[in-house]
Design a protein around this motif. Structure first.
Motif, short mmCIF file in Angstrom:
data_model
loop_
_atom_site.label_atom_id
_atom_site.label_comp_id
_atom_site.label_asym_id
_atom_site.label_seq_id
_atom_site.Cartn_x
_atom_site.Cartn_y
_atom_site.Cartn_z
N GLN A 76 -3.41 -1.07 -2.14
CA GLN A 76 -4.19 0.51 -1.79
C GLN A 76 -3.40 1.57 -1.98
N GLY A 77 -3.68 2.39 -2.68
CA GLY A 77 -3.23 3.63 -2.77
C GLY A 77 -1.86 3.53 -3.81
N THR A 78 -1.96 2.59 -4.87
CA THR A 78 -1.00 2.45 -5.79
C THR A 78 -1.40 2.93 -7.14
N SER A 79 -0.66 2.71 -8.19
CA SER A 79 -1.10 2.92 -9.48
C SER A 79 -1.23 1.93 -10.30
N ALA B 272 0.89 -1.16 0.05
CA ALA B 272 0.01 -0.13 0.10
C ALA B 272 0.69 1.32 0.10
N ASN B 273 0.35 2.38 -1.05
CA ASN B 273 1.11 3.70 -0.99
C ASN B 273 2.51 3.47 -1.04
N THR B 274 2.83 2.66 -2.05
CA THR B 274 4.19 2.30 -2.81
C THR B 274 4.17 2.64 -4.17
N ASN C 8 -8.37 2.73 -4.08
CA ASN C 8 -7.65 4.00 -4.17
C ASN C 8 -6.58 3.58 -5.37
N THR C 9 -7.12 2.88 -6.29
CA THR C 9 -6.15 2.45 -7.72
C THR C 9 -6.79 2.74 -8.68
#
Length: 173
Positions: A97-100, A73-75, A122-123
């Motif tokens: 989560q929170g990645t591209s 997540a978030n990396t 959140n991707t």
């Protein structure tokens, strides 16, 4: 007291049983051990996770310590990075989560049938990416908050995996 000398066939039988038991006890979970190729894949996956400052957990109950949980997540993980997870036959939990990550990245997960929980909140994942998850019959939890996944996409996935719980409102909702 009179002792009876065991026959040769009796001794051979005892020897066979003893060697069988020692072999089985010595191998423990050998049926579950990773092959050399799988160990190499695991090491490449761990190197990728570490390079992204992600986290992972291994199952220490098994001598080969297979990856069971990966937290990215978030990396800066990319779709191509997920190729390094192909072959993780005992991976149960993956947090992206929170990645591209997008639909293209989910294609690399389609054969990880051990997955129980996947977080793509959140991707860039859309309904089109869910088709890659339809064969993951063990998948019980999918987190999709802040994605472009629609109710139609979720319903299609639930037809393929009726037991799945798709969380659209984040963890704990």
């Amino acid at each position: 007291m009179h002792f009876v000398q065991p026959s040769l066939s009796h001794n051979l039988h005892r020897l066979f049983v003893t060697s069988f038991l020692l072999t089985c006890l010595g191998c423990g979970d050998s049926a579950l051990r990773l092959s050399d190729a799988e160990l190499q894949v695991r090491e490449q996956a761990i190197a990728m996770i570490n390079s992204l400052q992600g986290e992972y957990r291994v199952d220490k109950k098994h001598a080969d310590e297979p990856l069971v949980r990966v937290h990215l997540a978030n990396t800066a993980v990319t779709n191509d990075d997920l190729q390094k997870l192909i072959g993780m036959a005992r991976l149960e939990n993956l947090n992206l989560q929170g990645t591209s990550i997008s639909d293209e990245g989910l294609a690399h997960l389609k054969d990880i049938t051990s997955l129980v929980e996947l977080n793509v909140a959140n991707t860039q994942v859309t309904d089109a990416g869910l088709v890659h998850l339809m064969g993951l019959s063990n998948l019980k939890g999918l987190y999709v908050r802040y994605t472009s996944i629609t109710e139609n996409g979720i319903n299609g996935l639930k037809q393929a995996i009726p037991e799945i719980n798709v969380i659209t409102g984040g963890f704990g909702s």
